[in-house]
Design a protein around this motif. Sequence first.
Motif, short mmCIF file in Angstrom:
data_model
loop_
_atom_site.label_atom_id
_atom_site.label_comp_id
_atom_site.label_asym_id
_atom_site.label_seq_id
_atom_site.Cartn_x
_atom_site.Cartn_y
_atom_site.Cartn_z
N LYS A 108 9.18 4.12 -5.63
CA LYS A 108 8.61 5.27 -4.93
C LYS A 108 9.26 5.52 -3.58
O LYS A 108 9.25 6.65 -3.10
CB LYS A 108 7.10 5.06 -4.69
CG LYS A 108 6.25 5.28 -5.88
CD LYS A 108 4.79 5.21 -5.49
CE LYS A 108 3.97 5.78 -6.62
NZ LYS A 108 2.68 6.27 -6.18
N ASN A 109 9.81 4.47 -2.95
CA ASN A 109 10.25 4.59 -1.55
C ASN A 109 11.73 4.32 -1.33
O ASN A 109 12.18 4.23 -0.20
CB ASN A 109 9.41 3.65 -0.68
CG ASN A 109 7.97 4.07 -0.66
OD1 ASN A 109 7.63 5.06 -0.05
ND2 ASN A 109 7.12 3.34 -1.38
N SER B 88 0.85 -1.19 0.00
CA SER B 88 0.00 0.00 0.00
C SER B 88 0.89 1.25 0.00
O SER B 88 2.07 1.17 0.35
CB SER B 88 -0.91 0.01 1.24
OG SER B 88 -0.14 0.25 2.41
N GLU B 89 0.32 2.37 -0.35
CA GLU B 89 1.04 3.65 -0.30
C GLU B 89 1.50 3.95 1.14
O GLU B 89 2.46 4.66 1.35
CB GLU B 89 0.15 4.80 -0.79
CG GLU B 89 -0.16 4.74 -2.26
CD GLU B 89 0.93 5.33 -3.13
OE1 GLU B 89 1.87 5.94 -2.61
OE2 GLU B 89 0.82 5.18 -4.36
N GLU B 90 0.76 3.40 2.12
CA GLU B 90 1.04 3.66 3.53
C GLU B 90 2.06 2.67 4.12
O GLU B 90 2.22 2.61 5.33
CB GLU B 90 -0.26 3.62 4.35
CG GLU B 90 -1.23 4.73 4.02
CD GLU B 90 -2.07 4.44 2.78
OE1 GLU B 90 -2.18 3.26 2.36
OE2 GLU B 90 -2.62 5.40 2.21
N HIS B 91 2.68 1.85 3.29
CA HIS B 91 3.79 0.96 3.67
C HIS B 91 3.38 -0.38 4.28
O HIS B 91 4.21 -1.07 4.85
CB HIS B 91 4.79 1.67 4.60
CG HIS B 91 5.28 2.97 4.04
ND1 HIS B 91 6.16 3.02 2.99
CD2 HIS B 91 4.98 4.24 4.37
CE1 HIS B 91 6.39 4.30 2.70
NE2 HIS B 91 5.69 5.05 3.52
N LEU C 53 0.48 -1.53 -4.83
CA LEU C 53 1.63 -1.37 -5.71
C LEU C 53 2.36 -2.70 -5.85
O LEU C 53 2.41 -3.49 -4.90
CB LEU C 53 2.60 -0.34 -5.14
CG LEU C 53 2.05 1.05 -4.85
CD1 LEU C 53 3.07 1.87 -4.06
CD2 LEU C 53 1.66 1.75 -6.13
N TYR D 103 6.63 -0.05 -5.61
CA TYR D 103 6.85 0.37 -4.23
C TYR D 103 8.33 0.74 -4.00
O TYR D 103 8.64 1.77 -3.41
CB TYR D 103 6.40 -0.72 -3.25
CG TYR D 103 6.58 -0.32 -1.81
CD1 TYR D 103 5.66 0.52 -1.19
CD2 TYR D 103 7.67 -0.77 -1.07
CE1 TYR D 103 5.83 0.92 0.13
CE2 TYR D 103 7.85 -0.37 0.24
CZ TYR D 103 6.92 0.47 0.83
OH TYR D 103 7.09 0.86 2.14
#
Length: 126
Positions: A121-122, A11-14, A113, A118
């Motif tokens: 992006k991170n 997820s976008e929230e890790h 993702l 992922y």
Amino acid sequence: MSKVQTGLRYSEEHEWLDTDAAPAKIGVSAVAADALGDVVYLDLPEVGSELTAGTTCGEIESTKSVSDLYSPVSGTVVEINQEAIDNPALVNEDPYGAGWLFTVEVTSEGPLLSPEEYASKNGGEL
């Protein structure tokens, strides 16, 4: 650089999601665990509770901060990882293994993702 596990979705929230497990297993990524620092407390959803993808479902507390946990899926919580509650350091030591957080009988998934997306992006590495 933090490890991003292949074979999972993120997820976008890790949070990570393993739908190969039945029920689906959820945890936080090594990227998040590394950014948090030493995890000292977990507040996880109760077994039987209904989760909605993208909404908060608990908290993870570290020596640096308190962060919300977000559910990457909708469904019913089947199991929580009591070992991780008793020893939150497992989240730092083995975020994709012994440090998993809870399992869910999934009814629908939120936006997720790929490991490659992922990591890109991170700043993680596969």
